[in-house]
Write a protein that holds these residues in place. Structure first.
Motif, PDB file in Angstrom:
ATOM      1  N   GLN A  99       0.875  -1.170   0.000  1.00 59.77           N
ATOM      2  CA  GLN A  99       0.000   0.000   0.000  1.00 59.77           C
ATOM      3  C   GLN A  99       0.914   1.223   0.000  1.00 59.77           C
ATOM      4  N   VAL A 100       0.749   2.095  -0.983  1.00 60.04           N
ATOM      5  CA  VAL A 100       1.632   3.248  -1.162  1.00 60.04           C
ATOM      6  C   VAL A 100       0.897   4.523  -0.764  1.00 60.04           C
ATOM      7  N   LEU A 101       1.522   5.280   0.139  1.00 58.42           N
ATOM      8  CA  LEU A 101       0.983   6.579   0.557  1.00 58.42           C
ATOM      9  C   LEU A 101       1.976   7.658   0.147  1.00 58.42           C
ATOM     10  N   ARG A 102       1.497   8.669  -0.559  1.00 56.54           N
ATOM     11  CA  ARG A 102       2.353   9.777  -0.979  1.00 56.54           C
ATOM     12  C   ARG A 102       1.793  11.085  -0.425  1.00 56.54           C
ATOM     13  N   PHE A 103       2.698  11.868   0.138  1.00 53.98           N
ATOM     14  CA  PHE A 103       2.333  13.170   0.697  1.00 53.98           C
ATOM     15  C   PHE A 103       3.294  14.216   0.174  1.00 53.98           C
ATOM     16  N   TRP A 104       2.866  15.487   0.211  1.00 56.84           N
ATOM     17  CA  TRP A 104       3.727  16.606  -0.163  1.00 56.84           C
ATOM     18  C   TRP A 104       4.337  17.197   1.093  1.00 56.84           C
ATOM     19  N   GLU A 105       5.521  17.769   0.939  1.00 53.63           N
ATOM     20  CA  GLU A 105       6.230  18.354   2.085  1.00 53.63           C
ATOM     21  C   GLU A 105       5.469  19.520   2.717  1.00 53.63           C
ATOM     22  N   HIS A 106       4.561  20.145   1.972  1.00 54.39           N
ATOM     23  CA  HIS A 106       3.827  21.291   2.521  1.00 54.39           C
ATOM     24  C   HIS A 106       2.597  20.878   3.341  1.00 54.39           C
ATOM     25  N   GLU A 107       2.260  19.594   3.328  1.00 58.24           N
ATOM     26  CA  GLU A 107       1.110  19.142   4.105  1.00 58.24           C
ATOM     27  C   GLU A 107       1.445  19.156   5.599  1.00 58.24           C
ATOM     28  N   PRO A 108       0.473  19.471   6.434  1.00 56.74           N
ATOM     29  CA  PRO A 108       0.733  19.507   7.880  1.00 56.74           C
ATOM     30  C   PRO A 108       1.125  18.121   8.405  1.00 56.74           C
ATOM     31  N   PRO A 109       2.192  18.045   9.194  1.00 55.01           N
ATOM     32  CA  PRO A 109       2.625  16.754   9.733  1.00 55.01           C
ATOM     33  C   PRO A 109       1.529  16.033  10.517  1.00 55.01           C
ATOM     34  N   ALA A 110       0.683  16.773  11.222  1.00 49.55           N
ATOM     35  CA  ALA A 110      -0.400  16.131  11.984  1.00 49.55           C
ATOM     36  C   ALA A 110      -1.369  15.411  11.046  1.00 49.55           C
ATOM     37  N   ALA A 111      -1.679  16.016   9.910  1.00 52.63           N
ATOM     38  CA  ALA A 111      -2.595  15.404   8.950  1.00 52.63           C
ATOM     39  C   ALA A 111      -1.956  14.161   8.314  1.00 52.63           C
ATOM     40  N   ILE A 112      -0.666  14.251   8.003  1.00 55.20           N
ATOM     41  CA  ILE A 112       0.047  13.106   7.443  1.00 55.20           C
ATOM     42  C   ILE A 112       0.035  11.958   8.451  1.00 55.20           C
ATOM     43  N   PHE A 113       0.353  12.273   9.698  1.00 60.42           N
ATOM     44  CA  PHE A 113       0.361  11.272  10.765  1.00 60.42           C
ATOM     45  C   PHE A 113      -0.997  10.583  10.871  1.00 60.42           C
ATOM     46  N   GLU A 114      -2.063  11.357  10.902  1.00 60.00           N
ATOM     47  CA  GLU A 114      -3.404  10.779  11.048  1.00 60.00           C
ATOM     48  C   GLU A 114      -3.747   9.846   9.894  1.00 60.00           C
ATOM     49  N   ARG A 115      -3.400  10.234   8.693  1.00 65.01           N
ATOM     50  CA  ARG A 115      -3.692   9.387   7.519  1.00 65.01           C
ATOM     51  C   ARG A 115      -2.885   8.094   7.574  1.00 65.01           C
ATOM     52  N   ILE A 116      -1.601   8.190   7.941  1.00 64.16           N
ATOM     53  CA  ILE A 116      -0.765   6.996   8.039  1.00 64.16           C
ATOM     54  C   ILE A 116      -1.329   6.044   9.097  1.00 64.16           C
ATOM     55  N   VAL A 117      -1.667   6.571  10.260  1.00 70.98           N
ATOM     56  CA  VAL A 117      -2.195   5.734  11.341  1.00 70.98           C
ATOM     57  C   VAL A 117      -3.498   5.064  10.912  1.00 70.98           C
ATOM     58  N   ALA A 118      -4.357   5.800  10.247  1.00 69.04           N
ATOM     59  CA  ALA A 118      -5.628   5.221   9.784  1.00 69.04           C
ATOM     60  C   ALA A 118      -5.373   4.054   8.836  1.00 69.04           C
ATOM     61  N   VAL A 119      -4.441   4.211   7.927  1.00 71.34           N
ATOM     62  CA  VAL A 119      -4.139   3.138   6.969  1.00 71.34           C
ATOM     63  C   VAL A 119      -3.465   1.965   7.661  1.00 71.34           C
ATOM     64  N   VAL A 120      -2.466   2.245   8.490  1.00 69.51           N
ATOM     65  CA  VAL A 120      -1.737   1.168   9.178  1.00 69.51           C
ATOM     66  C   VAL A 120      -2.677   0.392  10.098  1.00 69.51           C
ATOM     67  N   GLN A 121      -3.530   1.081  10.830  1.00 72.75           N
ATOM     68  CA  GLN A 121      -4.465   0.384  11.710  1.00 72.75           C
ATOM     69  C   GLN A 121      -5.525  -0.353  10.913  1.00 72.75           C
ATOM     70  N   GLY A 122      -5.918   0.211   9.775  1.00 75.90           N
ATOM     71  CA  GLY A 122      -6.880  -0.480   8.905  1.00 75.90           C
ATOM     72  C   GLY A 122      -6.298  -1.757   8.350  1.00 75.90           C
ATOM     73  N   VAL A 123      -5.039  -1.715   7.944  1.00 77.57           N
ATOM     74  CA  VAL A 123      -4.361  -2.908   7.443  1.00 77.57           C
ATOM     75  C   VAL A 123      -4.213  -3.902   8.585  1.00 77.57           C
ATOM     76  N   GLU A 124      -3.878  -3.403   9.766  1.00 78.35           N
ATOM     77  CA  GLU A 124      -3.684  -4.244  10.938  1.00 78.35           C
ATOM     78  C   GLU A 124      -4.995  -4.955  11.304  1.00 78.35           C
ATOM     79  N   ASN A 125      -6.109  -4.256  11.238  1.00 83.07           N
ATOM     80  CA  ASN A 125      -7.407  -4.832  11.588  1.00 83.07           C
ATOM     81  C   ASN A 125      -7.887  -5.840  10.564  1.00 83.07           C
ATOM     82  N   ASP A 126      -7.441  -5.698   9.302  1.00 87.17           N
ATOM     83  CA  ASP A 126      -7.841  -6.638   8.256  1.00 87.17           C
ATOM     84  C   ASP A 126      -7.171  -7.989   8.416  1.00 87.17           C
ATOM     85  N   SER A 127      -6.047  -8.023   9.127  1.00 91.11           N
ATOM     86  CA  SER A 127      -5.273  -9.272   9.264  1.00 91.11           C
ATOM     87  C   SER A 127      -5.956 -10.270  10.151  1.00 91.11           C
TER      88      SER A 127
END
Length: 127
Positions: A99-127
């Motif tokens: 699963q590939v996530l791409r972000f721009w350097e100008h995006e807020p780090p908090a928003a990037i963090f939240e999106r990554i956690v949502a995906v990682v936890q979603g993948v984790e819950n699917d297992s």
């Protein structure tokens, strides 16, 4: 170009600090698959999630990318090839089950963090 940081940019560090504080463990500047010559900024190997935090200039941000005036033809080709390479690498990783996530350097780090956690936890819950 040699002075341009390849890793440990301010945004990367801020996102990584948040991830680590939240208990997530990952690899930094890691090659997700031996068959593809690219390195993810943050890679969750067990969950097969790779994160890229792309610089606006080098990767052709639609909001902030600029075109140098000196040696414009060379730069135009160079920057276009970077964008094409990013697309090829993302497609190849997806084909291999990442699963590939791409972000721009100008995006807020908090928003990037939240999106990554949502995906990682979603993948984790699917297992």
């Amino acid at each position: 170009m040699s002075r341009q940081a390849r890793r440990d940019t301010q945004v990367e560090l801020q996102v990584r600090r948040r991830l680590h504080a939240a208990g997530h463990r990952y690899r930094v500047d890691y090659r997700p698959d031996r068959s593809i010559r690219c390195r993810g900024d943050i890679v969750f190997t067990r969950r097969k999630v790779v994160v890229f935090i792309d610089g606006c200039f080098w990767h052709g941000c639609p909001l902030h990318a600029t075109q140098p005036k000196n040696n414009a033809d060379w730069w135009r080709g160079k920057l276009a090839s970077n964008v094409e390479r990013d697309r090829r690498h993302s497609d190849a990783l997806r084909d291999l089950g990442w699963q590939v996530l791409r972000f721009w350097e100008h995006e807020p780090p908090a928003a990037i963090f939240e999106r990554i956690v949502a995906v990682v936890q979603g993948v984790e819950n699917d297992s």
